[in-house]
Write a protein that holds these residues in place. Sequence first.
Motif, PDB file in Angstrom:
ATOM      1  N   TYR A 124       0.855  -1.176   0.000  1.00 46.24           N
ATOM      2  CA  TYR A 124       0.000   0.000   0.000  1.00 46.24           C
ATOM      3  C   TYR A 124       0.897   1.233   0.000  1.00 46.24           C
ATOM      4  N   ARG A 125       0.592   2.184  -0.849  1.00 45.61           N
ATOM      5  CA  ARG A 125       1.409   3.382  -0.952  1.00 45.61           C
ATOM      6  C   ARG A 125       1.241   4.268   0.268  1.00 45.61           C
ATOM      7  N   ALA A 126       2.333   4.905   0.659  1.00 49.33           N
ATOM      8  CA  ALA A 126       2.243   5.893   1.743  1.00 49.33           C
ATOM      9  C   ALA A 126       1.409   7.068   1.254  1.00 49.33           C
ATOM     10  N   ARG A 127       0.655   7.648   2.151  1.00 49.01           N
ATOM     11  CA  ARG A 127      -0.157   8.784   1.750  1.00 49.01           C
ATOM     12  C   ARG A 127      -0.476   9.644   2.961  1.00 49.01           C
ATOM     13  N   LEU A 128      -0.908  10.874   2.686  1.00 50.56           N
ATOM     14  CA  LEU A 128      -1.326  11.772   3.751  1.00 50.56           C
ATOM     15  C   LEU A 128      -2.706  12.318   3.416  1.00 50.56           C
ATOM     16  N   TYR A 129      -3.428  12.722   4.429  1.00 53.46           N
ATOM     17  CA  TYR A 129      -4.719  13.345   4.216  1.00 53.46           C
ATOM     18  C   TYR A 129      -5.007  14.305   5.364  1.00 53.46           C
ATOM     19  N   TYR A 130      -5.970  15.182   5.134  1.00 47.76           N
ATOM     20  CA  TYR A 130      -6.394  16.134   6.150  1.00 47.76           C
ATOM     21  C   TYR A 130      -7.767  15.721   6.647  1.00 47.76           C
ATOM     22  N   ASP A 131      -7.904  15.670   7.961  1.00 48.74           N
ATOM     23  CA  ASP A 131      -9.079  15.070   8.570  1.00 48.74           C
ATOM     24  C   ASP A 131      -9.541  15.900   9.761  1.00 48.74           C
ATOM     25  N   MET A 132     -10.791  15.706  10.158  1.00 49.81           N
ATOM     26  CA  MET A 132     -11.330  16.335  11.355  1.00 49.81           C
ATOM     27  C   MET A 132     -11.333  15.295  12.473  1.00 49.81           C
ATOM     28  N   PRO A 133     -10.492  15.432  13.490  1.00 44.38           N
ATOM     29  CA  PRO A 133     -10.422  14.421  14.543  1.00 44.38           C
ATOM     30  C   PRO A 133     -11.690  14.329  15.377  1.00 44.38           C
ATOM     31  N   THR A 134     -12.457  15.405  15.416  1.00 44.53           N
ATOM     32  CA  THR A 134     -13.732  15.425  16.144  1.00 44.53           C
ATOM     33  C   THR A 134     -14.824  15.874  15.190  1.00 44.53           C
ATOM     34  N   PRO A 135     -15.922  15.108  15.066  1.00 40.08           N
ATOM     35  CA  PRO A 135     -17.009  15.516  14.169  1.00 40.08           C
ATOM     36  C   PRO A 135     -17.553  16.886  14.545  1.00 40.08           C
ATOM     37  N   LEU A 136     -18.060  17.593  13.556  1.00 41.82           N
ATOM     38  CA  LEU A 136     -18.626  18.921  13.736  1.00 41.82           C
ATOM     39  C   LEU A 136     -20.134  18.800  13.915  1.00 41.82           C
ATOM     40  N   ALA A 137     -20.668  19.354  15.015  1.00 41.55           N
ATOM     41  CA  ALA A 137     -22.111  19.326  15.243  1.00 41.55           C
ATOM     42  C   ALA A 137     -22.801  20.285  14.278  1.00 41.55           C
ATOM     43  N   VAL A 138     -23.872  19.798  13.648  1.00 42.13           N
ATOM     44  CA  VAL A 138     -24.651  20.622  12.726  1.00 42.13           C
ATOM     45  C   VAL A 138     -26.125  20.491  13.102  1.00 42.13           C
TER      46      VAL A 138
END
Length: 222
Positions: free
Chosen positions: A94-108
């Motif tokens: 599996y290729r190394a990769r990076l991503y941007y994520d929200m560690p805590t969900p946003l209340a809507v």
Amino acid sequence: MVAAATAGGFAVASGPAAISPAAKASAAPSPRSPVPSTLRGVEPTETTAHAIARLKSAIPRAIRDAVPGVRLGRVPTVIRRTVPASPTGDGGTYRARLYYDMPTPLAVQVAGKQGDISISVERLIVDSSCEPTTEDPGARPNRPSRPTRPERSCVETEGPAGERVVTSTLVGPSSDSVVIDMRVDRPDGSMVSIYLDSPKGSVFTVEQLLAIALDRRVSFYP
């Protein structure tokens, strides 16, 4: 963008609420052709700090533009995650990769209904699909694993510009809740994932989730 503080810590975007029931996706998958992209596989030159600041601003704006009258619990937290290369178990890697994520969900909240939304952005490497996969090096830490249940459905469709859209819906664990997990492969070389956990009937429609995922500001590339 004008917002006013309200009770409960929500910020109310101006404009009338315009919420319709979530559209029922067709069970017939669309033809699976590669999404064209001039940036596919290209590493971004943007710094981590700039990307985080950009997405922290872009995500709330995209949500407010797609969903009039929505209330957001707070400014989202965005972090960079890195997935190292790892063996597949069959001799591959599996290729190394990076991503941007929200560690805590946003209340809507919309029209009295409240849910939690998470959005992640990464470089498009492998086309999204409904087929089961054994790959799990990029599993989102804030998303618990969900067993396959009869209530789960998945459909592949196309966006307005031919984007591949994979929408998975799971009712449960309680009968009055629904999870919508949408992945969109975009021509700009990004894959945007949206995870919405809300009461049955959904806080956002599928069309609104797609509008958020296709917002040009919510991209892996600046």
